[in-house]
Design a protein around this motif. Sequence first.
Motif, PDB file in Angstrom:
ATOM      1  N   SER A  17       0.825  -1.208   0.000  1.00 54.60           N
ATOM      2  CA  SER A  17       0.000   0.000   0.000  1.00 54.60           C
ATOM      3  C   SER A  17       0.858   1.257   0.000  1.00 54.60           C
ATOM      4  CB  SER A  17      -0.928   0.008   1.216  1.00 54.60           C
ATOM      5  OG  SER A  17      -1.874  -1.022   1.133  1.00 54.60           O
ATOM      6  N   CYS A  18       1.932   1.246   0.748  1.00 52.72           N
ATOM      7  CA  CYS A  18       2.825   2.415   0.785  1.00 52.72           C
ATOM      8  C   CYS A  18       3.500   2.632  -0.572  1.00 52.72           C
ATOM      9  CB  CYS A  18       3.877   2.251   1.870  1.00 52.72           C
ATOM     10  SG  CYS A  18       3.215   2.418   3.532  1.00 52.72           S
ATOM     11  N   ILE A  19       3.939   1.567  -1.195  1.00 50.62           N
ATOM     12  CA  ILE A  19       4.602   1.683  -2.499  1.00 50.62           C
ATOM     13  C   ILE A  19       3.629   2.187  -3.556  1.00 50.62           C
ATOM     14  CG2 ILE A  19       5.669   0.345  -4.364  1.00 50.62           C
ATOM     15  CD1 ILE A  19       6.931  -1.398  -2.133  1.00 50.62           C
ATOM     16  N   ILE A  20       2.444   1.599  -3.615  1.00 53.02           N
ATOM     17  CA  ILE A  20       1.454   2.016  -4.608  1.00 53.02           C
ATOM     18  C   ILE A  20       0.999   3.446  -4.341  1.00 53.02           C
ATOM     19  CG2 ILE A  20      -0.874   1.587  -5.473  1.00 53.02           C
ATOM     20  CD1 ILE A  20      -0.303  -1.403  -5.071  1.00 53.02           C
ATOM     21  N   GLY A  21       0.792   3.789  -3.069  1.00 52.24           N
ATOM     22  CA  GLY A  21       0.408   5.155  -2.731  1.00 52.24           C
ATOM     23  C   GLY A  21       1.458   6.159  -3.159  1.00 52.24           C
ATOM     24  N   TYR A  22       2.722   5.849  -2.908  1.00 54.06           N
ATOM     25  CA  TYR A  22       3.815   6.734  -3.310  1.00 54.06           C
ATOM     26  C   TYR A  22       3.861   6.895  -4.827  1.00 54.06           C
ATOM     27  CZ  TYR A  22       8.525   8.396  -4.227  1.00 54.06           C
ATOM     28  OH  TYR A  22       9.603   9.101  -4.700  1.00 54.06           O
ATOM     29  N   LEU A  23       3.734   5.786  -5.547  1.00 55.87           N
ATOM     30  CA  LEU A  23       3.769   5.854  -7.010  1.00 55.87           C
ATOM     31  C   LEU A  23       2.609   6.675  -7.559  1.00 55.87           C
ATOM     32  CD1 LEU A  23       4.835   2.206  -7.925  1.00 55.87           C
ATOM     33  CD2 LEU A  23       6.226   4.297  -8.016  1.00 55.87           C
ATOM     34  N   CYS A  24       1.427   6.530  -6.963  1.00 52.46           N
ATOM     35  CA  CYS A  24       0.271   7.300  -7.412  1.00 52.46           C
ATOM     36  C   CYS A  24       0.444   8.791  -7.131  1.00 52.46           C
ATOM     37  CB  CYS A  24      -1.009   6.798  -6.747  1.00 52.46           C
ATOM     38  SG  CYS A  24      -1.555   5.190  -7.321  1.00 52.46           S
ATOM     39  N   LEU A  25       1.067   9.122  -6.016  1.00 58.73           N
ATOM     40  CA  LEU A  25       1.296  10.527  -5.692  1.00 58.73           C
ATOM     41  C   LEU A  25       2.376  11.139  -6.579  1.00 58.73           C
ATOM     42  CD1 LEU A  25       1.082  10.485  -1.802  1.00 58.73           C
ATOM     43  CD2 LEU A  25      -0.593  11.413  -3.406  1.00 58.73           C
ATOM     44  N   MET A  26       3.333  10.370  -7.024  1.00 54.17           N
ATOM     45  CA  MET A  26       4.416  10.882  -7.853  1.00 54.17           C
ATOM     46  C   MET A  26       4.081  10.890  -9.345  1.00 54.17           C
ATOM     47  SD  MET A  26       6.762  11.930  -5.966  1.00 54.17           S
ATOM     48  CE  MET A  26       5.806  12.314  -4.525  1.00 54.17           C
ATOM     49  N   HIS A  27       3.046  10.178  -9.747  1.00 52.92           N
ATOM     50  CA  HIS A  27       2.702  10.074 -11.169  1.00 52.92           C
ATOM     51  C   HIS A  27       2.395  11.430 -11.809  1.00 52.92           C
ATOM     52  CE1 HIS A  27       1.305   8.181 -14.847  1.00 52.92           C
ATOM     53  NE2 HIS A  27       0.242   8.963 -14.793  1.00 52.92           N
ATOM     54  N   PRO A  28       1.559  12.281 -11.200  1.00 56.44           N
ATOM     55  CA  PRO A  28       1.270  13.568 -11.851  1.00 56.44           C
ATOM     56  C   PRO A  28       2.501  14.461 -12.007  1.00 56.44           C
ATOM     57  CG  PRO A  28      -0.364  13.116 -10.171  1.00 56.44           C
ATOM     58  CD  PRO A  28       0.716  12.090 -10.022  1.00 56.44           C
ATOM     59  N   ALA A  29       3.466  14.341 -11.120  1.00 55.27           N
ATOM     60  CA  ALA A  29       4.661  15.175 -11.208  1.00 55.27           C
ATOM     61  C   ALA A  29       5.550  14.763 -12.382  1.00 55.27           C
ATOM     62  CB  ALA A  29       5.444  15.092  -9.907  1.00 55.27           C
ATOM     63  N   LYS A  30       5.507  13.488 -12.763  1.00 55.28           N
ATOM     64  CA  LYS A  30       6.375  12.998 -13.829  1.00 55.28           C
ATOM     65  C   LYS A  30       5.757  13.136 -15.218  1.00 55.28           C
ATOM     66  CE  LYS A  30       8.789   9.700 -10.945  1.00 55.28           C
ATOM     67  NZ  LYS A  30       9.094   8.305 -10.692  1.00 55.28           N
ATOM     68  N   HIS A  31       4.441  13.262 -15.281  1.00 55.34           N
ATOM     69  CA  HIS A  31       3.752  13.319 -16.566  1.00 55.34           C
ATOM     70  C   HIS A  31       2.932  14.595 -16.639  1.00 55.34           C
ATOM     71  CE1 HIS A  31       4.863   9.139 -17.227  1.00 55.34           C
ATOM     72  NE2 HIS A  31       4.425   8.864 -16.016  1.00 55.34           N
ATOM     73  N   ASP A  32       2.830  15.130 -17.828  1.00 58.47           N
ATOM     74  CA  ASP A  32       2.031  16.331 -18.041  1.00 58.47           C
ATOM     75  C   ASP A  32       0.582  15.896 -18.286  1.00 58.47           C
ATOM     76  OD1 ASP A  32       1.358  18.966 -18.384  1.00 58.47           O
ATOM     77  OD2 ASP A  32       1.844  18.954 -20.533  1.00 58.47           O
ATOM     78  N   ILE A  33      -0.248  15.975 -17.249  1.00 54.50           N
ATOM     79  CA  ILE A  33      -1.636  15.543 -17.365  1.00 54.50           C
ATOM     80  C   ILE A  33      -2.559  16.681 -16.924  1.00 54.50           C
ATOM     81  CG2 ILE A  33      -1.136  13.093 -17.093  1.00 54.50           C
ATOM     82  CD1 ILE A  33      -1.902  13.301 -14.186  1.00 54.50           C
ATOM     83  N   ALA A  34      -3.826  16.546 -17.249  1.00 55.32           N
ATOM     84  CA  ALA A  34      -4.811  17.570 -16.911  1.00 55.32           C
ATOM     85  C   ALA A  34      -5.021  17.637 -15.397  1.00 55.32           C
ATOM     86  CB  ALA A  34      -6.129  17.261 -17.607  1.00 55.32           C
TER      87      ALA A  34
END
Length: 66
Positions: A17-34
């Motif tokens: 849960s910690c790993i998936i939560g971290y990845l989900c929180l970091m995803h918008p910072a790495k990709h240009d999304i709406a």
Amino acid sequence: MWRTLLTGKLTISIAGSCIIGYLCLMHPAKHDIAALAAVRWYALGGFFLVLAIAQITAIVLLTKRR
């Protein structure tokens, strides 16, 4: 014995849960999304981190001696 097995399973689940939560929180910072998509990613990451906190609480309550 059942507490040991349950604690082990919860520990693995907490790590996941910690790993998936971290990845989900970091995803918008790495990709240009709406903005709306970014809010969804942040909400999903927050959900998994809250889930990890709930599982930690369950371990504490299981291991507490009466």
